[in-house]
Design a protein around this motif. Structure first.
Motif, PDB file in Angstrom:
ATOM      1  N   VAL A 149       7.503  17.818  -2.618  1.00 41.48           N
ATOM      2  CA  VAL A 149       7.808  19.243  -2.504  1.00 41.48           C
ATOM      3  C   VAL A 149       9.206  19.513  -3.014  1.00 41.48           C
ATOM      4  O   VAL A 149      10.078  18.669  -2.946  1.00 41.48           O
ATOM      5  N   ALA A 150       9.412  20.712  -3.506  1.00 43.60           N
ATOM      6  CA  ALA A 150      10.734  21.098  -3.977  1.00 43.60           C
ATOM      7  C   ALA A 150      11.695  21.136  -2.815  1.00 43.60           C
ATOM      8  O   ALA A 150      11.415  21.714  -1.772  1.00 43.60           O
ATOM      9  N   GLY A 151      12.855  20.509  -3.001  1.00 39.86           N
ATOM     10  CA  GLY A 151      13.869  20.527  -1.968  1.00 39.86           C
ATOM     11  C   GLY A 151      13.640  19.515  -0.866  1.00 39.86           C
ATOM     12  O   GLY A 151      14.429  19.413   0.053  1.00 39.86           O
ATOM     13  N   GLY A 152      12.552  18.758  -0.930  1.00 35.80           N
ATOM     14  CA  GLY A 152      12.275  17.765   0.107  1.00 35.80           C
ATOM     15  C   GLY A 152      12.266  16.380  -0.487  1.00 35.80           C
ATOM     16  O   GLY A 152      12.464  16.180  -1.675  1.00 35.80           O
ATOM     17  N   LEU A 153      12.017  15.403   0.360  1.00 37.96           N
ATOM     18  CA  LEU A 153      11.956  14.022  -0.080  1.00 37.96           C
ATOM     19  C   LEU A 153      10.537  13.506   0.065  1.00 37.96           C
ATOM     20  O   LEU A 153       9.880  13.739   1.076  1.00 37.96           O
ATOM     21  N   THR A 154      10.076  12.792  -0.932  1.00 35.85           N
ATOM     22  CA  THR A 154       8.812  12.093  -0.822  1.00 35.85           C
ATOM     23  C   THR A 154       9.057  10.765  -0.121  1.00 35.85           C
ATOM     24  O   THR A 154      10.040  10.089  -0.381  1.00 35.85           O
ATOM     25  N   VAL A 155       8.139  10.396   0.742  1.00 35.24           N
ATOM     26  CA  VAL A 155       8.259   9.136   1.463  1.00 35.24           C
ATOM     27  C   VAL A 155       7.129   8.214   1.051  1.00 35.24           C
ATOM     28  O   VAL A 155       5.975   8.616   1.002  1.00 35.24           O
ATOM     29  N   ILE A 156       7.470   6.983   0.736  1.00 33.01           N
ATOM     30  CA  ILE A 156       6.479   5.963   0.405  1.00 33.01           C
ATOM     31  C   ILE A 156       6.738   4.780   1.336  1.00 33.01           C
ATOM     32  O   ILE A 156       7.846   4.261   1.395  1.00 33.01           O
TER      33      ILE A 156
ATOM     34  N   THR B 172      -1.043   2.244  12.523  1.00 30.64           N
ATOM     35  CA  THR B 172      -0.287   2.730  13.672  1.00 30.64           C
ATOM     36  C   THR B 172       1.162   2.949  13.294  1.00 30.64           C
ATOM     37  O   THR B 172       1.666   2.330  12.350  1.00 30.64           O
ATOM     38  N   ASN B 173       1.836   3.816  14.034  1.00 27.44           N
ATOM     39  CA  ASN B 173       3.278   3.964  13.840  1.00 27.44           C
ATOM     40  C   ASN B 173       4.063   2.948  14.646  1.00 27.44           C
ATOM     41  O   ASN B 173       5.295   2.932  14.602  1.00 27.44           O
ATOM     42  N   CYS B 174       3.378   2.071  15.361  1.00 33.17           N
ATOM     43  CA  CYS B 174       4.038   1.045  16.172  1.00 33.17           C
ATOM     44  C   CYS B 174       4.571  -0.082  15.291  1.00 33.17           C
ATOM     45  O   CYS B 174       3.941  -0.477  14.306  1.00 33.17           O
ATOM     46  N   VAL B 175       5.731  -0.617  15.652  1.00 32.49           N
ATOM     47  CA  VAL B 175       6.327  -1.761  14.971  1.00 32.49           C
ATOM     48  C   VAL B 175       6.304  -2.957  15.924  1.00 32.49           C
ATOM     49  O   VAL B 175       6.649  -2.827  17.098  1.00 32.49           O
ATOM     50  N   ASP B 176       5.885  -4.095  15.428  1.00 28.97           N
ATOM     51  CA  ASP B 176       5.913  -5.323  16.233  1.00 28.97           C
ATOM     52  C   ASP B 176       7.281  -5.966  16.083  1.00 28.97           C
ATOM     53  O   ASP B 176       7.650  -6.432  15.020  1.00 28.97           O
ATOM     54  N   MET B 177       8.050  -5.975  17.162  1.00 27.52           N
ATOM     55  CA  MET B 177       9.403  -6.541  17.138  1.00 27.52           C
ATOM     56  C   MET B 177       9.420  -8.006  17.537  1.00 27.52           C
ATOM     57  O   MET B 177      10.479  -8.578  17.774  1.00 27.52           O
ATOM     58  N   GLY B 178       8.246  -8.596  17.666  1.00 25.13           N
ATOM     59  CA  GLY B 178       8.167  -9.939  18.200  1.00 25.13           C
ATOM     60  C   GLY B 178       7.594  -9.944  19.599  1.00 25.13           C
ATOM     61  O   GLY B 178       7.425 -11.004  20.195  1.00 25.13           O
TER      62      GLY B 178
ATOM     63  N   GLN C 264       3.571   2.654  10.364  1.00 26.80           N
ATOM     64  CA  GLN C 264       3.310   3.756   9.446  1.00 26.80           C
ATOM     65  C   GLN C 264       3.698   5.092  10.080  1.00 26.80           C
ATOM     66  O   GLN C 264       3.535   5.287  11.283  1.00 26.80           O
ATOM     67  N   VAL C 265       4.195   5.982   9.289  1.00 27.72           N
ATOM     68  CA  VAL C 265       4.459   7.345   9.744  1.00 27.72           C
ATOM     69  C   VAL C 265       3.792   8.336   8.790  1.00 27.72           C
ATOM     70  O   VAL C 265       2.977   9.169   9.201  1.00 27.72           O
ATOM     71  N   GLU C 266       4.092   8.228   7.498  1.00 21.28           N
ATOM     72  CA  GLU C 266       3.615   9.217   6.539  1.00 21.28           C
ATOM     73  C   GLU C 266       2.111   9.131   6.303  1.00 21.28           C
ATOM     74  O   GLU C 266       1.506  10.077   5.815  1.00 21.28           O
ATOM     75  N   PHE C 267       1.507   8.001   6.649  1.00 17.68           N
ATOM     76  CA  PHE C 267       0.058   7.879   6.554  1.00 17.68           C
ATOM     77  C   PHE C 267      -0.633   9.004   7.327  1.00 17.68           C
ATOM     78  O   PHE C 267      -1.726   9.450   6.976  1.00 17.68           O
ATOM     79  N   PHE C 268       0.047   9.477   8.375  1.00 15.53           N
ATOM     80  CA  PHE C 268      -0.566  10.440   9.283  1.00 15.53           C
ATOM     81  C   PHE C 268      -0.278  11.889   8.889  1.00 15.53           C
ATOM     82  O   PHE C 268      -0.526  12.802   9.682  1.00 15.53           O
ATOM     83  N   ASP C 269       0.203  12.097   7.674  1.00 17.53           N
ATOM     84  CA  ASP C 269       0.441  13.461   7.194  1.00 17.53           C
ATOM     85  C   ASP C 269      -0.802  14.354   7.274  1.00 17.53           C
ATOM     86  O   ASP C 269      -0.668  15.560   7.490  1.00 17.53           O
TER      87      ASP C 269
ATOM     88  N   GLN D 119       0.853  -1.174   0.000  1.00 18.30           N
ATOM     89  CA  GLN D 119       0.000   0.000   0.000  1.00 18.30           C
ATOM     90  C   GLN D 119       0.894   1.230   0.000  1.00 18.30           C
ATOM     91  O   GLN D 119       1.565   1.513   0.981  1.00 18.30           O
ATOM     92  N   PHE D 120       0.912   1.922  -1.103  1.00 15.79           N
ATOM     93  CA  PHE D 120       1.791   3.073  -1.242  1.00 15.79           C
ATOM     94  C   PHE D 120       1.083   4.296  -0.671  1.00 15.79           C
ATOM     95  O   PHE D 120       0.027   4.695  -1.142  1.00 15.79           O
ATOM     96  N   LEU D 121       1.700   4.845   0.343  1.00 19.32           N
ATOM     97  CA  LEU D 121       1.122   5.992   1.035  1.00 19.32           C
ATOM     98  C   LEU D 121       2.103   7.137   0.943  1.00 19.32           C
ATOM     99  O   LEU D 121       3.175   7.079   1.532  1.00 19.32           O
ATOM    100  N   LYS D 122       1.753   8.169   0.214  1.00 20.35           N
ATOM    101  CA  LYS D 122       2.717   9.216  -0.109  1.00 20.35           C
ATOM    102  C   LYS D 122       2.459  10.484   0.693  1.00 20.35           C
ATOM    103  O   LYS D 122       1.333  10.865   0.958  1.00 20.35           O
TER     104      LYS D 122
END
Length: 959
Positions: free
Chosen positions: A18-25, A563-569, A595-600, A11-14
């Motif tokens: 922006v100019a001078g910035g980075l897009t995150v997927i 969520t921005n949470c990661v399951d580490m086991g 997820q992080v950028e989903f919450f833009d 699921q690509f979430l962009k």
């Protein structure tokens, strides 16, 4: 309804380009669609009734070998990638006291030569910017890859990346290069210069606390951060120095008994199941960096990418405009994948390769290149009055860091916060420093400083009890912290502290009351027997925790969480999937983790982007384009090790309050750790569920019931029973029926929230559809059914953190204790742990089986830490590249008291004190000192350093 749980595969979430910035997927790569597990009425599948699980969500995919780890994926698995993989070998320095003179690959025949060799020359030429977490100490070379004609900064420092055409070439070349002393050539050994050791990694932690009958006279919270060794710099430093002099004088002249001791803990390896592995590909045509990683810090790894490429110009061959992070299950974390160097290796290799690259460490490479737990040398003095009450503590904790700062300074800081244990101490003087070394880089793993500090404190408490002729547990109970007391920073304890209750339970336990009889029985059989206890008051969270979550419901009533949470086991995915049930009556059936950028759409900015005034005009001056730039800014993805040292009072003093800006939050997103799921992450998810129910499901239910607008029925007057919404005097409503009506009416079908905890949850008022609610969140978006865009809701009447709470350090605790029995063979010195009882205040349990699993894992780690694991920091250690499990001992089944590891969870307190607590590190911290105290009880010998090996025990018994 048939329920199942899936992870979205691609699921690509962009974020906005922006100019001078980075897009995150961001992609949640390890698809659970391969292992869909159904929960039907006959009880099959992972899902039990609402709020319950039969087993872990990812359990079956793991045990059946499905593709869920980064090691499992290859370039040809990735849609749109070239199928040819390049393979990378990392050459690492094996000496840090000689000049690196050459990299010799002449032993490779032409057909086995690398396609490309990446060195420090390439990085310097191309201006790649390393993140601040890779900073070496003063006096060492300031390059990420060790440069020729300089002394490497540390053992295991990367020297070169060798990129090979294919796996065969890589494998055959590796056989000739690895463990070959001719590859990296050095000059003669450089004798020590006699110069003082490098300064500790900044910032150092100095805690000074003084409390008397008139109240707190000096503390970090009351007076601010201080350095008593620079009294001429500012008044608070001078006052700290003066207070410490007073503490020292009173310790020497008040008639108290003084107990002093030096304690040491060793460097250890995380030893997670899956050594680090991953894929990367720089798609030069589209200026896109693609990554496949098992990570516990999606935001941190993205931040590294931002840092690396931020100075590249549009015409640069390394110009990267977007980053795609495909995140996999890490295969174990324990902090060992937080600010790991591995993602940087992948980014660098891909930058200089002509296609996808793969790095897959074996265990030798993981030992040499993976981050370690900091060892520690701790000197402490405790002053005790005639009644056995602690009156003062003076401690110097030197945490043995590696050749880069990583998280070391923050690990030392938390060790300092733990330096008072779980005890009420009116006078405190603690130094906690991260001391650089030439060892392998060390960081946050396994307890974040707590195990080191608690080993010293709890060993000392047993020594004091022995000297005073007191019961060790009773002495602890007499000194435990209570609600209303203060921590070593001067932070008030706002919640009930159940440390005394844990001591009472342990004192009454048959393992403790019957220890003398059991000792006599074992002695008759030629065995030594002992029982030890230790108490811990480990904090969870970082002091300012930003978390976010969204919950969405489809027309059939299926719930999807993000969520921005990661399951580490540690079971985070399972816990979160169950947490929707409290407000929505059902478990989630779909989740996107990490997820992080989903919450833009929340549209937050950081402190550096605040208007210079808090006026409405200034807030209105933020144009939409600028807001997009701000959301894409690197600082939006701050790591938790980049913590501000200033309090919010500083901004208020300048006439502005950042919380007046509705787009501001103090902490946006943080790396995942096992201790923040139950309280912080679950809170965000429950609040999203609460908003969705209040603004979406409940209005739909009212319509199904045919209630007039004037009907006073409120949402909080309803509750869920077995998937049905129940209200007094009204028919039960099934969740699918409510969801269908909600979608038919185009009601609120999704809620996205951000929450911030700093001594309390930030709360604010939000107005939706003409009604205003007060919720403990600081950001909110909702999505109507059938809509694709999220609606942002401005917050008002914010109840922000107090200025003082910015200096608390920590404010959340999970009290725990461990009662351990050991048997010692006097002829071999071998220690066998025969029983462990852990006592824990975990608050409200989400899934008890997960808590038990965390506790049993902590027992295994604690046994390894106390008795087995040891890794030299410098010469002879992991940085030399020849360590594996033939040399590094970890706890095996034979070392564990299988069937005799018992967890006693205290019943939760009444609301509002019944919230779940983070427990991962809490259940580990008391195990090693309890084992050490048990060994002392068995042998009548005190061991002040770990591990306690058979050789040391035999030597002690013979002396």
């Amino acid at each position: 309804m048939t329920e199942h749980f899936v992870f979205t595969r691609r699921q690509f979430l962009k974020s906005t380009a922006v100019a001078g910035g980075l897009t995150v997927i961001f992609n949640s790569l390890p698809s659970m669609a391969q292992g869909k597990t159904k929960a039907s009425t006959n009880g099959s599948g992972w899902m039990g009734p609402p709020g319950k699980a039969r087993y872990r969500i990812e359990g079956l995919p793991k045990v059946t070998g499905q593709k869920i780890y980064a090691r499992d994926f290859r370039a040809w698995d990735m849609k749109g990638w070239p199928t040819t993989e390049r393979h990378v070998l990392v050459l690492r320095a094996t000496s840090a006291d000689r000049t690196l003179t050459a990299v010799d690959l002449s032993m490779l025949p032409p057909e086995l030569r690398p396609m490309r060799t990446v060195t420090s020359v390439d990085l310097a030429r191309d201006g790649l910017q390393m993140p601040s977490s890779t900073t070496p100490p003063d006096g060492r070379q300031k390059v990420f890859l060790a440069a020729l004609n300089q002394v490497p900064a540390y053992l295991g420092q990367p020297v070169a990346l060798l990129i090979f055409a294919d796996y065969y070439t890589y494998r055959e070349a590796s056989r000739l290069l690895r463990f070959n002393p001719q590859v990296l050539q050095y000059g003669p050994r450089i004798p020590p210069s006699g110069a003082p050791p490098p300064a500790p990694y900044s910032p150092p932690t100095y805690l000074t606390f003084y409390n008397n009958a008139q109240g707190v006279q000096f503390s970090q919270v009351k007076d601010g951060y201080s350095n008593p060794y620079t009294p001429s710099v500012n008044p608070v430093d001078a006052e700290a120095a003066k207070t410490r002099a007073l503490i020292q004088k009173e310790m020497e002249s008040s008639g108290w008994r003084l107990f002093e001791g030096s304690y040491e803990t060793q460097v250890i390896d995380p030893m997670f199941m899956e050594p680090e592995a991953g894929l990367a590909w720089l798609d030069r045509a589209n200026k896109r960096m693609n990554l496949v990683l098992g990570t516990q810090s999606t935001n941190g790894d993205l931040s590294d990418a931002f840092s690396l490429f931020k100075t590249q110009t549009p015409n640069s061959p390394l110009d990267v405009r977007s980053v795609v992070l495909n995140s996999c299950y890490p295969g174990g974390g324990f902090g060992g994948r937080d600010v790991s160097l591995f993602p940087l290796m992948m980014l660098l290799a891909a930058s200089y390769a002509d296609g996808p690259v793969r790095i897959a460490y074996d265990r030798f490479e993981q030992f040499q290149g993976g981050i370690k737990q900091l060892g520690a040398k701790m000197v402490q003095a405790f002053a005790v009055d005639g009644q056995g009450r602690l009156q003062a503590i003076s401690s110097q904790l030197s945490l043995l860091a590696g050749g880069q700062n990583n998280y070391s300074q923050w690990v030392a800081q938390l060790a300092g916060y733990c330096g008072g244990g779980g005890y009420k101490v009116p006078r405190v003087s603690i130094d906690a420093l991260a001391q650089p070394s030439v060892g392998v880089v060390a960081g946050s793993m396994r307890g974040f400083g707590g195990p080191q500090a608690f080993f010293a404190v709890e060993s000392m408490m047993d020594e004091i009890a022995s000297a005073l002729g007191r019961d060790p547990i009773e002495l602890r109970e007499q000194n435990t912290l209570s609600q209303g007391d203060f921590t070593v920073t001067g932070a008030p304890l706002q919640e009930p502290m159940r440390l005394a209750e844990i001591c009472q339970l342990a004192r009454k336990h048959e393992l403790w009351t019957g220890r003398q009889d059991e000792k006599a029985k074992r002695k008759a059989k030629g065995q030594l027997y002992g029982v030890g206890f230790a108490l811990a008051n480990q904090a969870y969270g970082t002091g300012a925790d930003g978390v976010m979550a969204s919950v969405e419901i489809d027309a059939q009533g299926a719930l999807r969480l993000t969520t921005n949470c990661v399951d580490m086991g540690n079971g985070s995915a399972t816990s979160l999937a169950l947490s929707t049930a409290r407000y929505l009556g059902a478990n989630a059936t779909s989740a996107d983790m990490g997820q992080v950028e989903f919450f833009d759409p929340l549209g937050f900015v950081n402190a550096a982007q605040q208007p210079t005034t808090s006026s409405n005009a200034a807030k209105a001056a933020l144009p939409k384009k600028e807001a997009a730039v701000q959301r894409a800014n690197t600082a939006q993805l701050e790591r938790r090790n980049e913590r501000p040292q200033l309090k919010e009072s500083d901004s208020k003093a300048s006439g502005s309050n950042p919380w007046d800006n509705p787009r501001y939050t103090k902490s946006y997103s943080m790396s995942s750790s096992a201790c923040i799921t139950a309280f912080q992450q679950v809170h965000a998810l429950e609040q999203a569920s609460r908003v969705l129910f209040t603004t979406g499901l409940f209005p739909a239910a009212r319509k199904l019931w045919g209630l007039a607008p004037s009907n006073p029925l409120k949402a909080e007057e309803t509750h869920w029973e077995d998937g049905f919404l129940v209200a007094p005097g009204l028919p039960k409503l099934a969740l699918p029926a409510i969801a269908a009506r909600l979608h038919s009416d185009k009601g609120v079908a999704g809620a996205m929230v951000h929450a911030l905890y700093q001594a309390r949850w930030v709360q604010a008022d939000f107005t939706l559809e003409g009604s205003t609610w007060t919720w403990p969140i600081d950001g909110l978006c909702t999505r109507p059914a059938s809509a694709t865009n999220w609606r942002w809701h401005e917050r008002k009447n914010v109840v922000a953190p107090t200025a003082a709470s910015g200096a608390y350090g920590r404010s959340l605790y999970s009290p725990s204790g461990a009662l351990v029995a050991v048997e010692v063979d006097p002829t071999t010195g071998r220690v066998q742990v025969v029983e462990v009882n852990t006592f824990l205040d975990a608050g409200r349990l989400i899934q008890p089986d997960l808590v038990v699993g965390q506790s049993e894992g902590a027992v295994a780690m604690g046994i390894g830490y106390a008795l087995l694991e040891q890794l030299p920091l410098g010469v002879g250690g992991a940085g030399e590249g020849n360590w594996n499990l033939n040399r590094y001992q970890v706890a095996l089944a034979k070392d564990l008291p299988l069937g005799r590891m018992k967890l006693h969870v205290l019943p939760p307190l009444p609301p509002p004190d019944d919230h779940p607590k983070g427990i991962a590190e809490a259940v580990l911290c008391p195990i090693p000192p309890a084992i050490a105290n048990a060994v002392t009880d068995a042998t009548q010998r005190r061991f002040r350093s770990l591990p306690i090996t058979p050789a040391r025990i035999l030597e002690s018994l013979r002396s």
